[in-house]
Design a protein around this motif. Structure first.
Motif, PDB file in Angstrom:
ATOM      1  N   THR A  67       0.784  -1.152   0.007  1.00 61.79           N
ATOM      2  CA  THR A  67      -0.008  -0.136   0.099  1.00 61.79           C
ATOM      3  C   THR A  67       1.003   1.178   0.004  1.00 61.79           C
ATOM      4  O   THR A  67       2.057   1.240   0.381  1.00 61.79           O
ATOM      5  N   THR A  86      -7.250  -7.084  11.629  1.00 60.58           N
ATOM      6  CA  THR A  86      -6.104  -7.947  11.151  1.00 60.58           C
ATOM      7  C   THR A  86      -4.922  -7.650  11.971  1.00 60.58           C
ATOM      8  O   THR A  86      -4.679  -6.426  12.469  1.00 60.58           O
ATOM      9  N   VAL A 125       3.447  -0.204   4.291  1.00 54.54           N
ATOM     10  CA  VAL A 125       2.480  -1.358   4.945  1.00 54.54           C
ATOM     11  C   VAL A 125       2.096  -2.155   3.954  1.00 54.54           C
ATOM     12  O   VAL A 125       1.571  -1.623   3.002  1.00 54.54           O
ATOM     13  N   GLU A 126       2.320  -3.719   4.181  1.00 57.83           N
ATOM     14  CA  GLU A 126       1.856  -4.709   3.205  1.00 57.83           C
ATOM     15  C   GLU A 126       0.592  -5.358   3.780  1.00 57.83           C
ATOM     16  O   GLU A 126       0.527  -5.691   5.013  1.00 57.83           O
ATOM     17  N   CYS A 127      -0.285  -5.740   2.879  1.00 54.50           N
ATOM     18  CA  CYS A 127      -1.273  -6.892   3.375  1.00 54.50           C
ATOM     19  C   CYS A 127      -1.004  -8.108   2.852  1.00 54.50           C
ATOM     20  O   CYS A 127      -0.954  -8.116   1.690  1.00 54.50           O
ATOM     21  N   ILE A 150      -6.727   1.975   6.445  1.00 55.55           N
ATOM     22  CA  ILE A 150      -6.109   1.134   7.458  1.00 55.55           C
ATOM     23  C   ILE A 150      -6.189   2.083   8.789  1.00 55.55           C
ATOM     24  O   ILE A 150      -5.992   3.181   8.911  1.00 55.55           O
ATOM     25  N   ARG A 208      -3.653 -14.048   7.570  1.00 52.67           N
ATOM     26  CA  ARG A 208      -3.558 -12.676   7.216  1.00 52.67           C
ATOM     27  C   ARG A 208      -2.845 -11.750   8.347  1.00 52.67           C
ATOM     28  O   ARG A 208      -2.717 -12.032   9.476  1.00 52.67           O
ATOM     29  N   VAL A 248      -0.762  -7.713   8.549  1.00 57.22           N
ATOM     30  CA  VAL A 248      -0.089  -6.525   7.821  1.00 57.22           C
ATOM     31  C   VAL A 248       1.098  -6.311   8.549  1.00 57.22           C
ATOM     32  O   VAL A 248       1.347  -6.734   9.585  1.00 57.22           O
ATOM     33  N   VAL A 265      -8.239  -3.322   8.058  1.00 55.77           N
ATOM     34  CA  VAL A 265      -7.806  -3.067   6.720  1.00 55.77           C
ATOM     35  C   VAL A 265      -9.248  -3.013   5.785  1.00 55.77           C
ATOM     36  O   VAL A 265     -10.019  -4.039   6.013  1.00 55.77           O
TER      37      VAL A 265
END
Lengths: 266, 266, 266
Positions: free
Chosen positions: B195, B215, B239-241, B262, B229, B231, B210
């Motif tokens: 993101t 999460t 920030v990654e999911c 988020i 899941r 982040v 999210v």
């Protein structure tokens, strides 16, 4: 410099790299492609004929080899300042003629000085496998040719002039007046569909029919709206059936080998 | 050293390699990627901005060029000790600023010394094709820049300062209190979904929502069970999911360009 | 020379290339593969054990690392004249033993001189990311090992002998009389299906049953008609279930890990 072309996917090409580097760790290696259409000799001839003439003098290894493990020969070809190493299935002749042309002038397959293409047979020992001659036959042969140098190929122990070998010529379209009849030679990763019709056929045309459907002639993809069909002269010098930011093969409904009739309308 | 980035798939990049090596067979070539998302200028800017600062001083060729064959310019950019060569569509500015930052200190797009980014236009002759300027324009330009050296770019015959050019800045998320609103910048081959929310947003957080769904925040993939899941702050600093040993894009239902909100929960 | 193997797809491997070249721009880099089956430690061990022994002495970086970001160690292994750098998950041992064999004689996993395999732990600082240790841990480690040279590994600051580490041995089939019971070790890009049955099991056989179905033994793909099934000894030295110009995995209905029973019929 040794260039590497194959249909091996991954990771088999790395075994060929290792074999060459074991002979001489200083060898320059340059990949052409390893995802050539699988076991498709004509496609490999098309793409290597297109790409290899961009290179400076080099040894070009081409392994697309549906006959691996049979008694088909291994060829070494001198083409001008270049050498090529490949199985004896025709794949090597179109790029060899293009390299001879590029060395000596002349166009695509056109004016190659035949003296500049010499075909040799490479005598190989019983290989370690019957399924991976890229590793066991062709990479060692390329390393040996690289070691002696292109001008000294004839001096290699295992080399003798090839009395006969499989030849291959890529088809050219027939042109009669305003109509060209050819076929699809290749579809690239973008979906651009390369026909066997020489680009000069479009000189001065602004519209054509492709298998009956009217299509504008464009000088670039962007000469039509996004998603629009066009024919243009591609970087291979042939007429292409393309779509601006889309896939020509899908929109024109064409695959490799399909017949294409292109008619100049205006 | 010349690095190569494109969306060309295969085997077109090999033609660029050949062109460069024909100018100077000793040139070091390093591939970055040739499967960048097709004709996606922003994606190419994202990935080259991420990867190129890892390299020592080099010439970086970036060809993602939906406008090929139009009159868009060819740019040469000096960025600190590096040079970049690319079509004038914005792709080159984000990596250029990152390289200037990396040369002179500062963070991602943050504190680049603008004096360290100089944009030039490269004047090219009528190219051999209107469909493959990677071969006909950009590879020769990169070879020419490599030949004179980054510090002497301005001395090249065909170079002049660019009065105007297409700029591009990758979006950054808006943060208001505990809520960050951004978008998906990239999905990598693993399905990790990057993101535009800066990683610092997660400092001290253990759980977020999210797009409404709670999460956990993890310090690594393995901080949640396989298939779970999370982040996390990815290697790009955003920030990654993600999903441990799975595809974040599928589980979060996110694609490039999608909006992401988020919210810090605890 | 540093070889690179990973499951990173693209463009992450380029970040590792950049990191290594930033340490020493003269380092020779050779890609093995970056599309190894994702997060599959055994597959990575299989393919690197197959390919790496073709190379001259080198540093081999192998990053298939489902435990990235956890406290699993980073290993450096000396194997004869070679060194390997990899996460501590077992991946490195099969290729290390094969390289020790290749250096000192002996066969696949068979007669490795255990003195020729030394396992070290590489002590790394807190890395910049918890998701990309290929860039932050393993590439710098490989560059450091390359810098001192394989024979001087023990002299590296961050190195200490590994008291314990994850071991891995690839399974070998059981043979009882005319019956071999094993499993599928790998399916390559062609669909050739490599079993754990040693190729010598086929010595002198002309027909076998594969999971009950009679199949000819061929010396090459072309020993059966196009589209025909065969078993043969592949380039890895194992019995393969293949189809001439087709996909063995689909025709035999086999995937990695499936049990295979091969019975000699005549």
């Amino acid at each position: 410099m040794i260039t590497l072309s194959s249909d091996f996917g991954s990771p088999y090409p790395a075994a060929m790299r290792g074999v060459v580097l074991s002979q001489d760790p200083e060898t320059r290696l340059v990949d052409v492609a390893h995802d050539l259409p699988r076991q498709d000799v004509r496609a490999a001839a098309f793409w290597t004929r297109f790409v290899l003439p961009e290179f400076p003098p080099a040894v070009h290894l081409i392994v697309v080899d549906p006959g691996v493990g049979t008694d088909r020969a291994a060829l070494v070809v001198r083409a001008g300042d270049h050498a090529l190493v490949a199985p004896d299935n025709g794949v090597v002749l179109p790029p060899a003629r293009a390299l001879a042309d590029a060395s000596g002038g002349g166009g695509r397959d056109g004016g190659a000085d035949e003296d500049e293409v010499e075909v040799f047979e490479y005598d190989y020992d019983d290989p370690a496998s019957n399924t991976f001659h890229g590793r066991d036959v062709f990479a060692p042969a390329a390393a040996a040719v690289h070691d002696v140098g292109v001008s000294e190929i004839g001096a290699l122990d295992r080399i003798s002039p090839a009395d006969e070998y499989v030849d291959l010529t890529l088809p050219e379209a027939e042109v009669a007046g305003d109509v060209a009849r050819g076929e699809v030679l290749a579809v690239d990763d973008f979906g651009n569909t390369v026909t066997s019709v020489d680009g000069t056929f479009l000189d001065g045309a602004s519209r054509v029919r492709v298998n009956g459907e009217e299509t504008p002639v464009g000088s670039s993809f962007a000469s039509v709206p996004v998603g629009g069909r066009l024919v243009t002269v591609g970087s291979h010098g042939y007429v292409e059936c393309d779509v601006n930011r889309g896939r020509g093969d899908e929109v024109f409904g064409l695959s490799v080998g399909d017949e294409v009739e292109i008619t100049r309308v205006e």
